[in-house]
Design an enzyme around this catalytic site. Structure first.
Site, mmCIF file in Angstrom:
data_model
loop_
_atom_site.group_PDB
_atom_site.id
_atom_site.type_symbol
_atom_site.label_atom_id
_atom_site.label_comp_id
_atom_site.label_asym_id
_atom_site.label_seq_id
_atom_site.Cartn_x
_atom_site.Cartn_y
_atom_site.Cartn_z
ATOM 1 C CB CYS A 71 -0.921 0.024 1.214
ATOM 2 S SG CYS A 71 -2.020 -1.385 1.328
HETATM 3 C C1 BEZ Z 1 0.572 -4.616 1.829
HETATM 4 O O1 BEZ Z 1 0.083 -3.544 1.510
HETATM 5 O O2 BEZ Z 1 1.774 -4.829 1.755
HETATM 6 C C2 BEZ Z 1 -0.289 -5.729 2.297
HETATM 7 C C3 BEZ Z 1 -1.438 -5.464 2.998
HETATM 8 C C4 BEZ Z 1 -2.213 -6.524 3.446
HETATM 9 C C5 BEZ Z 1 -1.837 -7.820 3.172
HETATM 10 C C6 BEZ Z 1 -0.677 -8.075 2.439
HETATM 11 C C7 BEZ Z 1 0.101 -7.021 1.996
#
Ligand code: BEZ
Length: 211
Positions: A45
């Protein structure tokens, strides 16, 4: 039943990092993108919002406002934006909805309990000036999206909103486009002088208004 293309984008009033936003009012008569991410302070994210921030100017040029949402609270958003700015070498200017009560997430069906019952999936909605949903996509948490592709889709949507045309596979702004099947040859000949007819149903023309 979930949302479908050409449904009206549900309206809402929400607290964001840029103050209270009434969605339809905020969109005005322009285009909009509403996108969710699973959670603040997560790696994928962080890269997604950083990249979106870097190309916000491209969306602005196309009269598209960008709004992000996750079910994290406001304080978390503000702290995380500092991290995004620092690590992704950018300054996030688009607002993030603090959707801790999941109001927006539920309206847009962004929580898929079989994937995760607490976090939003990676949804993107492109909304037209008529407030109708023109495009939607859903990615899992583990796969970061390609925001250049969203920009490409916006170019296609804005072109095809104005002309009886469609855009072919992997089309990029400026490349040849396709006359839609609903336009007869007779009508097509009245509008376009440069039709390249590969098959009766496969007719290319130069992109109108291309710069
Ligand atoms: C991420 O944004 O890295 C992420 C968020 C939730 C689950 C897996 C990855």
């Amino acid at each position: 039943m979930g949302l479908r293309l050409m449904d009206e984008a549900p309206d809402f009033t929400a607290e964001t990092t840029a103050g209270t936003i009434n969605f339809h009012e905020w969109l005005g008569d322009g285009w909009g993108i509403l996108f969710s991410h699973p959670a603040d302070y997560t790696p994928v994210c962080t890269t997604e919002l950083g990249y979106m921030s870097k190309i916000t100017g491209e969306f602005e040029k196309r009269n598209v406002k960008v709004l992000a949402v996750s079910v994290d609270p406001m304080e978390s958003h503000h702290g995380w934006i500092n991290d995004i700015n620092e690590t992704q070498n950018t300054t996030v200017t688009f607002p993030l909805i603090a959707d801790a009560d999941q109001q927006v997430a539920e309206l847009y069906d962004m929580i898929h309990p079989n994937a995760n019952d607490k976090m939003t999936v990676r949804s993107v909605f492109v909304i037209g000036p008529d407030k109708k949903i023109k495009m939607m996509l859903t990615y899992p948490a583990s796969t970061g999206r390609n925001f250049d592709e969203i920009l490409r889709v916006v170019d296609s949507l804005q072109l095809t909103a104005k002309h009886k045309l469609a855009t072919p596979v992997n089309w990029q702004n400026g490349e040849d486009v396709i006359i839609i099947p609903a336009v007869s040859d007779e009508d097509a000949n009245k509008i376009y002088s440069n039709i390249r007819r590969v098959k009766p149903y496969l007719r290319y023309v130069s992109q109108p208004d291309s710069q």
